[in-house]
Design a protein around this motif. Structure first.
Motif, short mmCIF file in Angstrom:
data_model
loop_
_atom_site.label_atom_id
_atom_site.label_comp_id
_atom_site.label_asym_id
_atom_site.label_seq_id
_atom_site.Cartn_x
_atom_site.Cartn_y
_atom_site.Cartn_z
N UNK A 213 -3.00 11.29 -1.14
CA UNK A 213 -2.98 9.83 -1.24
C UNK A 213 -4.39 9.25 -1.20
N UNK A 214 -4.70 8.42 -2.18
CA UNK A 214 -6.03 7.81 -2.27
C UNK A 214 -6.29 6.86 -1.10
N UNK A 215 -7.52 6.85 -0.63
CA UNK A 215 -7.92 5.95 0.44
C UNK A 215 -8.78 4.80 -0.10
N UNK A 216 -8.82 4.65 -1.41
CA UNK A 216 -9.74 3.70 -2.04
C UNK A 216 -9.47 2.25 -1.64
N UNK A 217 -8.21 1.86 -1.53
CA UNK A 217 -7.91 0.46 -1.21
C UNK A 217 -8.43 0.10 0.18
N UNK A 218 -8.16 0.95 1.17
CA UNK A 218 -8.63 0.67 2.52
C UNK A 218 -10.16 0.64 2.57
N UNK A 219 -10.80 1.56 1.88
CA UNK A 219 -12.27 1.60 1.91
C UNK A 219 -12.87 0.38 1.21
N UNK A 220 -12.28 -0.03 0.08
CA UNK A 220 -12.77 -1.22 -0.63
C UNK A 220 -12.56 -2.48 0.21
N UNK A 221 -11.40 -2.57 0.86
CA UNK A 221 -11.11 -3.73 1.70
C UNK A 221 -12.08 -3.81 2.87
N UNK A 222 -12.39 -2.67 3.45
CA UNK A 222 -13.31 -2.65 4.58
C UNK A 222 -14.72 -3.06 4.15
N UNK A 223 -15.16 -2.58 2.99
CA UNK A 223 -16.52 -2.86 2.52
C UNK A 223 -16.69 -4.30 2.06
N UNK A 224 -15.61 -4.88 1.53
CA UNK A 224 -15.71 -6.23 0.95
C UNK A 224 -15.16 -7.33 1.84
N UNK A 225 -14.39 -6.95 2.86
CA UNK A 225 -13.72 -7.95 3.68
C UNK A 225 -12.52 -8.58 3.00
N UNK A 226 -12.01 -7.93 1.96
CA UNK A 226 -10.89 -8.47 1.19
C UNK A 226 -9.56 -8.27 1.91
N UNK A 227 -8.66 -9.20 1.71
CA UNK A 227 -7.28 -9.01 2.15
C UNK A 227 -6.57 -8.12 1.12
N UNK A 228 -5.55 -7.42 1.56
CA UNK A 228 -4.79 -6.54 0.67
C UNK A 228 -3.39 -7.11 0.51
N UNK A 229 -3.05 -7.47 -0.74
CA UNK A 229 -1.78 -8.13 -1.05
C UNK A 229 -0.94 -7.22 -1.95
N UNK A 230 0.16 -6.67 -1.46
CA UNK A 230 1.00 -5.82 -2.31
C UNK A 230 1.77 -6.65 -3.32
N UNK A 231 2.04 -6.05 -4.48
CA UNK A 231 2.93 -6.69 -5.45
C UNK A 231 3.76 -5.62 -6.14
N UNK A 232 4.95 -6.02 -6.54
CA UNK A 232 5.88 -5.12 -7.24
C UNK A 232 6.55 -5.92 -8.35
N UNK A 233 6.65 -5.33 -9.52
CA UNK A 233 7.39 -5.97 -10.61
C UNK A 233 8.59 -5.10 -10.95
N UNK A 234 9.74 -5.71 -11.01
CA UNK A 234 10.98 -4.97 -11.28
C UNK A 234 11.64 -5.46 -12.56
N UNK A 235 12.42 -4.58 -13.15
CA UNK A 235 13.22 -4.92 -14.33
C UNK A 235 14.51 -5.55 -13.84
N UNK A 236 14.82 -6.73 -14.34
CA UNK A 236 16.05 -7.40 -13.94
C UNK A 236 17.25 -6.83 -14.70
#
Length: 298
Positions: A213-236
């Motif tokens: 599992x990639x750790x890139x999101x956590x490392x980028x968030x830590x370095x930039x101070x960014x919030x992490x917002x999940x999103x999901x798109x589904x087929x209706x």
């Protein structure tokens, strides 16, 4: 022979491009049904992708019956092939057409004048392309992408995905450029549920199976101070289009423990996959990289 091979690839590319443009002109319900039918047909043909789907399902959902594996694998194949057919309208459809097909439900204010640095964390469900295109219609965004093996297809995908103003960032040069993008206030959209090998990755459970599992999101968030917002798109259901759900920012993320951050990300993904297991990209070799000493599952 090399020249003939190049010519054949160009002819095949031109044919596929023309087909996508034609599909973009069709009513959505027609192209979606065509994709489902094609998926049903291709499922009947033995293939490596079909074997990968069955392997992933057996690993993640043990103790199910053969009938359940078969039903879920067929439904998944239909969704995956359908998603390729629907690239026509996603890549070549008008703003109006895409706007009509994708509804958005957000737990955060998307109209905020000065939002904090934001990483939109997506996952490889079959409709991720539709949601990403919809977001770029009305919001500035930068999007990470993995370059494709075919240069012609790669250039096409990059151009069409960015046609509403999205800034496309290749994973090959992503870290520094992504960090700079976040620091100048533009949100970044990326998916981190792929197996890219041991580098910058940790093994954490995904449905109880150790997954690289990639750790890139956590490392980028830590370095930039960014919030992490999940999103999901589904087929209706019933060919009604898609729904993009943007969740609240993850609380206390990232932590000081990359292992825990990766575990939280996979746990969130498990919840979403459990809602609609037929819509996840099981055709990917999610467990390609194994812990040292373990044999390949594929």
């Amino acid at each position: 022979m090399v020249a003939i091979g190049r010519l054949t690839k160009r002819i095949g590319f031109a044919f596929a491009l023309g087909l996508l443009r034609i599909l973009a002109l069709m009513p959505y319900g027609v192209s979606a049904r065509l994709g489902s039918a094609l998926g049903t047909l291709l499922y009947r043909i033995p293939s490596s992708r079909k074997r990968i789907v069955h392997t992933n399902l057996r690993l993640c959902f043990p103790n199910r019956s053969e009938q359940e594996y078969e039903r879920l694998a067929l439904a998944n194949f239909r969704h995956v092939i359908r998603s390729y057919v629907e690239r026509g309208i996603q890549w070549f459809g008008s703003r109006r057409a895409i706007g009509k097909l994708v509804s958005v439900e957000s737990a955060i204010d998307l109209s905020e004048a000065d939002p904090p640095p934001t990483i939109y964390m997506g996952f490889h469900f079959v409709a991720i392309e539709a949601g990403s295109m919809m977001y770029s219609l009305t919001n500035p965004i930068a999007s990470l992408y993995t370059p494709m093996s075919s240069q012609l297809v790669d250039q096409l995908a990059k151009r069409q995905r960015g046609r509403f103003g999205a800034e496309m960032i290749s994973r090959a040069d992503s870290a520094r450029r992504t960090l700079a993008t976040l620091k100048r206030g533009k949100p970044v959209m990326l998916a981190a549920d792929m197996d890219h090998g041991h580098r910058d990755s940790l093994f954490v459970p995904f449905f109880g199976v150790p997954a690289c599992t990639l750790t890139s999101i956590a490392r980028l968030a830590r370095a930039s101070g960014a919030r992490v917002v999940p999103f999901v798109t589904e087929v209706l259901p019933d060919y009604q289009g898609y729904k993009m759900t943007i969740f609240a920012a993850l609380a206390d993320y990232p932590s000081h423990d990359l292992q825990d951050d990766a575990r939280r990300m996979n746990a969130f993904l498990e919840e979403q996959v459990s809602r609609m297991p037929e819509q996840y990209y099981w055709v990917h070799r999610r467990f390609k990289t194994r812990p040292h000493g373990e044999p390949s599952v594929y």
